[in-house]
Design an enzyme around this catalytic site. Structure first.
Site, short mmCIF file in Angstrom:
data_model
loop_
_atom_site.label_atom_id
_atom_site.label_comp_id
_atom_site.label_asym_id
_atom_site.label_seq_id
_atom_site.Cartn_x
_atom_site.Cartn_y
_atom_site.Cartn_z
N ASP C 36 13.62 51.17 -67.39
CA ASP C 36 12.19 50.56 -67.24
C ASP C 36 12.02 49.73 -66.13
O ASP C 36 10.97 49.06 -65.97
CB ASP C 36 11.65 50.12 -68.46
N GLN C 96 3.17 32.01 -46.67
CA GLN C 96 2.00 31.53 -47.56
C GLN C 96 1.95 30.14 -48.00
O GLN C 96 2.28 29.82 -49.32
CB GLN C 96 1.81 32.51 -48.52
N HIS C 129 10.31 29.68 -42.37
CA HIS C 129 9.19 29.69 -41.53
C HIS C 129 8.58 28.60 -41.66
O HIS C 129 7.76 28.11 -40.45
CB HIS C 129 8.23 31.10 -42.05
N ASP C 168 4.63 32.02 -29.85
CA ASP C 168 3.52 31.15 -30.43
C ASP C 168 3.80 29.84 -30.57
O ASP C 168 5.23 29.34 -30.51
CB ASP C 168 2.94 32.05 -31.77
N LYS C 191 -2.17 32.53 -28.35
CA LYS C 191 -3.15 33.46 -28.24
C LYS C 191 -4.45 32.50 -27.93
O LYS C 191 -4.41 31.48 -28.76
CB LYS C 191 -3.46 34.00 -29.74
N ASP C 217 12.46 33.50 -32.31
CA ASP C 217 11.62 33.20 -33.42
C ASP C 217 12.53 33.27 -34.81
O ASP C 217 13.81 33.28 -34.73
CB ASP C 217 10.67 34.59 -33.49
#
Lengths: 312, 312, 312, 312, 312, 312
Positions: C36, C96, C129, C168, C191, C217
């Site tokens: 399962d 996040q 990050h 960036d 950007k 990066d």
């Protein structure tokens, strides 16, 4: 675990003295204050795994001293300290230990919660104003007694007809401890409310007539308590000569002026706080360096503190 | 739940202005400082069950302001407040949001943990230095943006050939927000390391030649950032005239002197902190009273704050 | 305390390599997945009292890897581990780290809280990050830097006219670290919003004309950032040849296709995640096994990590 | 407080059905999965102050479903939800409710601790595998019973000579509940260890000869338990016809194949999990929409759940 | 929120009286004791969302009363109570509020932590032995004062030449409260250590000669304090007639015998504890039912308690 | 860390026996009960830094025994114990491990939370009534099995035709453990509900005709379970002779009377609780002293407990 001593800026000299006795690893922090007043602390080397003792009284200016203590503890923890004991010779905000009027905070509990928030493992204080302070803390707290040190400081100048004086009811337990060590009787001064009005008068309990008072207290702040007690004692026939002993000498506001006006033969305080200016010539500072070094050494060696603590 | 506003001593005038708009129940605390420097706070009446907003910036002197905030929250909680939101227009210690060298503390996290220790339910701040501040707090935190208020303050004196300037990389997001509101282009100043040595020079990214810079930042502390940026902009041909906008005006140390030496046409800051002295005549203070009143009202009415917040 | 290494299924090969260096007690868990889909973990022998390091990246499939990590920690704790450090070479959900729109969660904080819920004592990550990740965690977190390892990997193929490129603004700090190690200048791609519309264009800050870019990066996910940066660099006159370095090689979705279309001379990533398929022939994987082994050894021996960490 | 329903992706159809009955405020989240597999959730509008019910079973793929639930709760909390109840019709990892061998984790407790970590206020589950689940949670948990719904589903096809069968000892309490509702006798199948060897045989307790078994269980996973029970029943003379009822139909691995080989007249499961493919034609799904809607309505209205819960 | 009263078995009669005044929802628990002595509590109906007040003194047998209180709170919480206030008229273990010798526990703090462990929201007590009790609790605690009730009980039999007596130093604050209410002077009895030996004698501070003592205390346990004080008062010339008032009448061990031997004119205690047997005929029980009902009503209505509390 | 044993008053003799084997540092507490029934504990010497094991069953009178345990732990912690393991041979309140009716508390969870409240590090129990008890505790809990000790006690009097009997479904796992150790078959007695009425009858599963039952259980409380089982066994043809084994002998209420009326050849219980009075002559107490000493020694030496624990 290596014993490391971190000395906060509030007790630089006392810390040096303790370090001379203990010979610990010293991690002298760099404590800077930025132009905007924010503190910035840096530990000089790794404390990883060490048994760290952070020494910092929270006397005036209390909020800065407290914040420095909290930041030092955070730096120790993030740096991997194995165990963190805060050694707070003078514990500020102790008098706000309950609400005495609606709408108040309980600052002593707030400070206890702040120390828990940065995850202190254990706390050492010296003669806190609140005898039940340990129940306010979540982590174990031991309250060392400087009374033996102070009593030893008094002894050389002690007249034979001296009497230990508790200047208010809160000082009775401590006065009994002095009286036992010095082999003296004790009297109590208390504020008595004069019935029918809100005026209060000092009441003297015990025989003081013709004798030399030895006023003792946990701290001398503005000196008001000592002055009021002395006035009452003189009115009750005490000799115009007094010895004073207190663990913590804050001597703020009118204290130097007030004390200079009293017939003080000998005033003894400890170095739990840095020396004040303008003290009377009779003032003597006895050091708690050996007391603290002894307590830290025992904690590090897992030995009991019992005889260094004044149980109630 | 009744809406109650408790105004700390750090923001008396701003608090009054917010109260004029909100017309809340006001519980103006008595904040005393004892002779030994210990704070003592008392709320004037019961807050039992109320939805309480405690307004207090933690600017200089930051440790006292913070301690006052913590004691006010404790008094509210013990007095039975139903929900406690701290409104901290200027959130001090935000710059210490990570360790930048071994042995440091993370003061921003310490402050977050102290606010948790006194059991704050929710936090409102305005333009904090750290954009990710909310992840550092356990309780929900919303960061209001004063950029619309400041942009409106700039508009009357804005030349047509103005350019928004981010004086360092950390200000880019905020500068983009200004540029969008004012319909202006943007340039960036950054410190460039000169290869082979430790010397750094300012680099200007974007077209500034012959144009009027509008330097924006979250705060002006000693003025060093603004001065260095202006010098670099002049070297790159900017007009010798500058507008400056910042949410928080600390103006500590050499700031007044530095700013007076710059050709500032208009300097706009908010009243998140009490007014500094010695500001240049071009300085204007715009109020965030409506912003705070709006946010508090919405929280009390369970309405969303979304358009008051600058999401990144 | 004995040093025990528990290797999760996400980093089997890296774990073996670390174990070869450290020669720790190994407690290789049995990690089963029931029909399962429920995970079931079993430690092979008692860890009672040990200093346990649980190695598990939380890369794709991130939720399963995370749950496995949480269950392994629980098994260690219930089995009596003396101290539990999670070693998470790739820390998922780091992006996040704040709400970028109303109604979002802060997944990085959620993960930090989940690790606290199973009572992890300490966390090690590699090049996360989010630079301020440590303030999000309640327990001490150290962020190791793989930049020296990657820079060493780049050096053999590095042309003399190379330039380090931050693709960036978020990569600038890390690019500066590469530039310092490699003795190269640096340029930034960002950007830029084209005023009046929502279209954005890439802007190149610094001199790239006729030079070979070294795009660096923290991670390569879909390859979009590298591709967009390279296109902008070519438009600004960069040589049609590029070196790429990133700590974490996820290479998900269109990444292999995108990277094959770029003129990549050399692509260097670490083994923080298992090798992806379909990489260009120029790809090289350098191992962080010595970095992790060194860090674990030092933590176990109570030695500082300072020079292994990139302080910002 | 407004009643808000947040439907996770695991129960989209059931959630729609519950919402049709309840007519709550609906906050349908956007649940995205990034190319690297990380979940990203967004609530569509403010929940500030609301009484929020987050509906999400944690069935296969269990770790993703669980992580989605945790992120949804975090988004609700940060968005200001007044109270958060998680409604988890199928609670995964329930079987790992104790260590059955050294070195295991207790996954059910881990999940309970994760839900506490994101600060859930209350939990609703349906027929959890572990009857004592509520003692594992710190927050209040209520276990609704779908047995009345399933018994009603069985009734139309129930032969008069049917017998409720508990396929193992763990199912006895639940079988007694069915037997009482359906007015039928009950038999028990249990695995018996054959002395002297490790082989086990099924033992049938009670009279089954010539009767139709109604095998009931909390869940059908691989179908192994039902198959083994049916084989034992047939060996003890049961009729070659069987009814099956289970709250949770996972039907993983060989389940469809196994069930098709049994003489199942009627198989009833609820929609606690999305429908499986390849079920036998005799399968029927009865909905727990009214049960959940009723429970949520009562919680919102502060009414007791007592008759919806199977107390043991 | 509906006001619900849950009356524990320790205060059945007092609870009934409070309920007659308040007319609350009553949830009379079934409190059983199994043959093995384990308590089992059941609430009769749902408290979901209610504002619940659990009334239970923790007098003898203290551990059972305390456990019953903890179980009642747990049942309330699991049953969905919205807010839980424990009303503990007599708070046992209050005297163990600090360590008075090495190796002791701090039972008062332990009890505070146990109440936190079952998640009590708020605590009400009446005249606790420890004045600083609120700082020991994490949740807000209010200490109601029964002194006005007791003073009113004394008044009818109060001779004009009465004097309030604090039988030890701990009773002084409370005695001052009586003296103010009754318009009487006050004397203090304290134990004085006789120097050089460990023998202690009672000392009387203030004028008692020829007057009627009104001995007051927070509790009468074995009666030893009252007896010792009376003996000292008589030796100092007090009239052979005494009034006694105490909030809590435990009357354990030799108390009835001791009290019968004193010339007590009037003995007043409250019903914070069930009536003892064998009290002298002069004993009167005054009820704190109105005090408790008033406090509960105010808390429920979010009104201040200030004038019901004795601030120190 | 030194191994220290603190023996609570509930297991004085067992503790002495364990100490004879372990030869630990003994810190025999002084446990007093004041006239008002309040417990007061004092440890005789410092435990600073020690690995402390507090031995205390929580049998009748359960609340006092539990409170003593909590106070002993608090005294250990405040006295500086390095690690605290509670050894609770009989864990009371285990049967209240879930709500079996609306309005109940979950006493087992409450006790687990109380032990957490005083910050116990680890828990050892013996054959708890609830097999999933460890999931209810936040700290690690290990459940030792006394079955081997009891089986050894049975063996000398075991007839060749004996059959192990589980007197209810909850005892099946434990009975299987006995059967495996003794090489015997097993039968089960269960209560069967007689359809249509609330009357229940005992059902016997397995062959008992003409054989001697060996009824086993985790505890004998009032003896009701054993009596009912024996009656059913006799009705099914068992020999009128029975052996009984149980880990915990409470023997409360009618137990002595009931047991004397049964044809018990041999009754074996452990000394997890002090000996009861009035037991039948056939009763034998076997000691778990070696089991506990072994477990404590292993925990102290960081060795696994695995073979001392009955995994389910």
């Amino acid at each position: 675990m290596e014993l490391t001593l971190v000395i906060g800026s509030a007790n630089q000299r006392l810390g040096d003295a303790v370090a001379l006795i203990l010979e610990p690893d010293r991690a002298d922090p760099v404590v800077e204050r930025f132009p905007d007043g924010e503190l910035h602390v840096t530990l000089p080397h790794s404390l990883r795994g060490n048994d760290v003792y952070v020494l910092q009284s929270t006397g005036p200016p209390v909020d800065q001293q407290l914040m420095e203590l909290l930041l030092l503890v955070d730096a120790c923890r993030r740096g991997g300290a194995g165990r963190i004991t805060t050694v707070i010779p003078y514990f500020g905000y102790a008098r706000q230990d309950r609400r005495r009027a609606p709408g108040e905070a309980i600052a002593a509990r707030v400070v206890a919660d702040l120390l828990r928030a940065v995850r202190v493992d254990r706390v050492l204080v010296v003669d806190p104003h609140t005898p039940g302070l340990e129940a306010v803390f979540e982590m174990p707290l031991d309250a060392l007694s400087a009374v033996p040190v102070l009593a030893a400081g008094l002894r050389p100048t002690l007249p034979t007809d001296a009497v230990v004086v508790a200047p208010d009811l809160g000082a009775v337990k401590r006065a009994e401890s002095y009286a036992a060590l010095l082999g003296l009787p004790m009297v109590i001064v208390r504020k008595r409310r004069i019935s029918g009005t809100s005026v209060r008068a000092e009441e003297v309990v015990g025989a003081i007539d013709g004798r030399v008072p030895v006023i003792i207290d946990d701290m001398i702040s503005t000196g008001a308590t000592v002055c009021a007690a002395m006035q009452a004692l003189l009115e009750h026939g005490a000799r115009a000569s007094v010895l004073v002993a207190a663990t913590h000498g804050l001597f703020v506001g009118p204290a130097p002026q007030r004390l200079r006006e009293l017939p003080i033969e000998h005033l003894v305080v400890t170095d739990s706080l840095p020396s004040a200016v303008g003290l009377p010539p009779s003032a003597e500072v006895v050091s708690i360096d050996r007391l603290l070094a002894d307590a830290i050494r025992r904690l590090h060696d897992d030995q009991p503190l019992d005889d260094l603590v004044l149980f109630a």
